[in-house]
Design an enzyme around this catalytic site. Structure first.
Site, short mmCIF file in Angstrom:
data_model
loop_
_atom_site.label_atom_id
_atom_site.label_comp_id
_atom_site.label_asym_id
_atom_site.label_seq_id
_atom_site.Cartn_x
_atom_site.Cartn_y
_atom_site.Cartn_z
N ASP A 76 -7.26 -7.76 3.97
CA ASP A 76 -6.51 -8.66 3.10
C ASP A 76 -6.08 -9.94 3.79
O ASP A 76 -5.61 -10.88 3.14
CB ASP A 76 -5.27 -7.95 2.54
CG ASP A 76 -5.63 -6.92 1.49
OD1 ASP A 76 -6.62 -7.13 0.76
OD2 ASP A 76 -4.93 -5.90 1.40
N SER A 128 0.83 -1.21 0.00
CA SER A 128 0.00 0.00 0.00
C SER A 128 0.86 1.26 0.00
O SER A 128 0.60 2.21 -0.73
CB SER A 128 -0.92 0.00 1.22
OG SER A 128 -1.83 -1.07 1.17
#
Length: 442
Positions: A324, A27
């Site tokens: 996730d 990210s």
């Protein structure tokens, strides 16, 4: 065309052991490239994840006019400035990366040129409408395939309007896309999220000199606002180890008897550590040592030892901090004593695959008992899961790695139909696991 890599995973004959580092946070890596390209000046990024997903972002930002080079282990980005990206000469191919495609949609929407974005078969099957619908309010136009899918043409606007939007479902990607569009809009862009999602975009915007106002809402969510157009100044970035990648060796060590491992330099952003909290609630021997701050993000070293886990009830408000990690958490739950209930998993249905359905299939084909009630997943755990099944990964890297972890602890070998896509997010995964003693062979 990518060649598939099937893998058969057998139970580890000895415990995992040793010290390791996982690749840089995906990210933060995506965002460092995008924001550095929008900043004025030169940014040096250390620890960038060099997986295919992030490399696609680097290629896209080059195509949009930023100068990006590799210098030893570091990456150097000479930014163009907010609103100064240039029209790409060709289609932007985002490969397998939903994060890159959705965040870049926000950037493209506020630039006065036309662009086209596509991806691999997996990315082309995923809906983009939850991003494009709010972004269209700034004056941009999006033309997609049926169902809001890629390839997608974007007609950006040079006079972007600020957006005020309340997320119907918590999503860091949608939030980030709107905030990135707001950088070049005239006025205040506001996003309200029902529960707090990972805040790497907000942290990195501040790192590059943008004022971001964050306030709490009465119901427990957050209001994020910024006023554009902004000027961003280049700043060096250090990328910590990805906690989502660390999840796989962590759960493997917890499940394989005799394991004792250390994972160094893992990011500990409190909006990313829901899995660690949950595993500790399950009785995991997981401790955090040498806590520190690097590049504006908290970091620490993790010590994990084999543990007998127990079932857990995970509240829905924790989902954004571990969205996730649910497939590999479900694997841990399958080996735990008693039933676990993982609540509020609606966002899993729009990930790389329908991860909720795929996770259920992964467990069921290997002898686990599951039940889906609404958006909740119930896993009925028992020690000594049978295994012996073939897992269909649907080109989803996290499902593939979760299947590997399951195979290391199951009684019978587990077949994984394809592990090639692991490289998109976790380059060197098999080598890292083998260095700890996993004994994986193609």
């Amino acid at each position: 065309m990518q060649v598939s890599r099937p893998l058969t995973v057998s139970a580890s004959l000895k415990g995992l052991s040793g010290r390791t580092r996982v690749p840089g946070d995906k990210s933060i890596s995506h965002r460092s490239l995008m924001l550095a390209a929008l900043a004025t000046g030169r940014t040096r990024v250390t620890g960038l994840l060099e997986g295919e997903d992030v490399l696609r972002t680097a290629d896209a930002m080059r195509a949009l006019g930023a100068a990006i080079t590799r210098e030893g282990a570091d990456w150097i980005i000479d930014g163009r400035g907010v609103g100064a990206l240039t029209e790409p000469a060709d289609v932007l191919d985002m490969g397998n990366s939903g994060t890159a495609a959705r965040l870049l949609s926000g950037i493209l929407s506020s630039h006065a040129f036309n662009s086209v974005m596509t991806g691999d078969a997996s990315l082309r099957s995923r809906p983009m409408r939850r991003v494009t619908a709010p972004l269209a309010a700034n004056g941009a136009e999006f033309l997609t395939r049926e169902g809001g899918r890629l390839p997608m043409a974007v007609r950006g606007t040079g006079e972007a309007k600020p957006i005020e939007y309340r997320l119907p479902v918590a999503s860091a990607q949608v939030k980030s896309a709107i905030l990135l569009a707001g950088l070049n809009a005239h006025g205040t862009t506001v996003v309200e999220e029902p529960v707090a999602t990972r805040d790497h975009t907000e942290n990195m915007l501040r790192h590059f000199g943008v004022e971001v106002d964050v306030s709490r809402l009465e119901a427990g969510g957050r209001r994020i606002a910024l006023t554009g157009p902004v000027v961003m100044t280049a700043r060096d970035v250090t990328v910590p180890g990805d906690p989502s990648s660390a999840a796989f060796p962590i759960v493997a060590a917890l499940l394989v008897p005799g394991s004792d491992i250390w994972i160094e330099g893992v990011g500990l952003n409190p909006l990313r550590t829901g899995l660690f909290t949950t595993l500790i609630e399950m009785g995991a021997s997981l401790s955090i040592e040498n806590e520190r701050v690097e590049g504006g993000e908290p970091v620490g070293d993790l010590h994990i030892r084999h543990s007998q886990l127990k079932g857990v009830d995970v509240p829905p408000e924790r989902a954004p901090s571990m969205i996730d990690e649910y497939p590999v958490l479900a694997v841990a739950c399958a080996f735990a004593e008693g039933a676990s209930r993982l609540r509020g998993l609606e966002e899993l249905r729009v990930k790389e695959s329908d991860r909720l359905a795929s996770t259920v299939a992964l467990l069921n084909v290997n002898g686990a008992e599951t039940e889906v009630i609404g958006d909740d997943l119930i896993v009925k755990g028992h020690h000594g899961l049978l295994g012996g099944g073939t897992v269909q990964t649907h080109m989803d890297h996290r499902l593939a790695m979760s299947a590997v972890v399951l195979g290391l602890a199951a009684q019978k070998p587990v077949n994984v139909d394809d592990t090639a896509f692991i490289e998109t997010s976790f380059p060197g995964f098999v080598d890292l696991m083998n260095a700890l003693g996993a004994g994986l062979t193609a």
